[in-house]
Design an enzyme around this catalytic site. Structure first.
Site: not given
Ligand code: NAI
Length: 270
Positions: A178, A182
């Site tokens: 990851y 990133k």
């Molecule tokens: P989450 O797991 O709640 O949501 C992820 C979203 O991506 C969902 O809508 C899911 O359906 C979609 N997704 C995953 N795989 C997919 C695929 N193969 N095709 C289409 N859609 C797909 O994640 P969250 O927490 O909202 O994270 C969003 C972004 O922020 C990510 O890139 C994550 O790496 C990044 N991020 C999140 C942090 C956190 O603390 N939640 C911290 C740092 C970065």
């Protein structure tokens, strides 16, 4: 020459725009693709961009997963549509971007938000865990950005935001795959910014720290409590706080803001 932030009406008057493309335009709003819009940060970004007057294309693997975001945006008077796509499949990502540009005759904003984790210590990390995370978190972004450039160049306007992570800036035990993906987004995004700056297209990374979503829910209370002393504001962030940064970076007024990484982490990585 047109100013970079000139509104669509002025772009329409630009002699280098192709007339047939302009006729294909069905909406005056800026068109924004947001991946991973079914929940968490992506949903907050989609709702915020719609509130700011964009037509938002909601992307996740299934239409069912996007129904709640779609309903919330429309209930608030916003404009959006659902386009399911598994971003692990490069051909589907290409078709998604091409399809949006074809339908609307424009693509103004691309937010590559969807991401996954497959955490484990490097000693135990499998090739599959590495490939899956790099494919979804990095390769999809490359394909989507490459596909978005032509319609953005035609419109002489583009705003790209790739969602990174403080893990990609500082590293994080258990997240070699990851963190690598990133971190790569930062160099990739700066390169897009440098190649496309003269075309009115900006590209930036928004790098969240710990945000309250499903991704961090799985950490459990013990880990969450252990992390808090490292966050100067002493709390996890809210998805809406990431959406605010994305709203600025994708706004018309942010034409001079490019090749940057906005860290929204409560001060953790400073
Ligand atoms: P989450 O797991 O709640 O949501 C992820 C979203 O991506 C969902 O809508 C899911 O359906 C979609 N997704 C995953 N795989 C997919 C695929 N193969 N095709 C289409 N859609 C797909 O994640 P969250 O927490 O909202 O994270 C969003 C972004 O922020 C990510 O890139 C994550 O790496 C990044 N991020 C999140 C942090 C956190 O603390 N939640 C911290 C740092 C970065």
């Amino acid at each position: 020459m047109l100013p970079l932030d000139s509104p669509p009406a002025l772009h329409a008057a630009a002699p280098r725009c192709k007339p047939q493309r302009l006729e294909a335009r069905v909406i005056d709003k800026r068109v924004a693709i947001v991946t991973g819009a079914s929940r968490g940060i992506g949903r907050a970004i989609a709702e915020r961009l719609a509130k700011d007057g964009r037509h938002v294309v909601l992307v996740a693997r299934s239409a069912e997963g996007l129904a709640a975001t779609d309903a919330a945006i429309k209930a608030a008077g916003g404009s959006c549509e659902i386009r399911p796509c598994d971003i692990a499949n490069a051909a589907d990502v290409q078709a998604l971007v091409d399809g949006v540009a074809e339908t609307h005759g424009r693509l103004d904003i691309l937010v590559n938000n969807a991401g996954i984790t497959r955490d484990t210590l490097l000693l135990r990390m499998t090739d599959e865990q590495w490939d899956e995370v790099l494919n979804v978190n990095l390769r999809s972004v490359f394909v989507a950005c490459r596909a978005a450039l032509r319609p953005m160049m035609r419109g002489k306007f583009g705003r790209i935001v790739n969602i990174g992570s403080v893990s990609g800036l500082s590293g994080n035990a258990g997240q070699a795959n990851y963190a690598a993906a990133k971190a790569a987004l930062v160099g990739f995004t700066k390169t897009v910014a440098k190649e496309m700056g003269a075309k009115g297209i900006t590209a930036n990374v928004v790098a969240p720290g710990f945000i309250e979503t499903d991704m961090t829910d799985i950490l459990g209370d013990t880990v969450k409590t252990a992390v808090l002393p490292n966050i100067p504001v002493r709390r996890f962030g809210k998805p809406e706080e990431i959406a605010s940064a994305v709203a600025y970076a994708t706004s018309d007024e942010a034409g001079f803001f490019t090749a940057q990484t906005i860290v929204v982490d409560g001060g953790m990585a400073a």
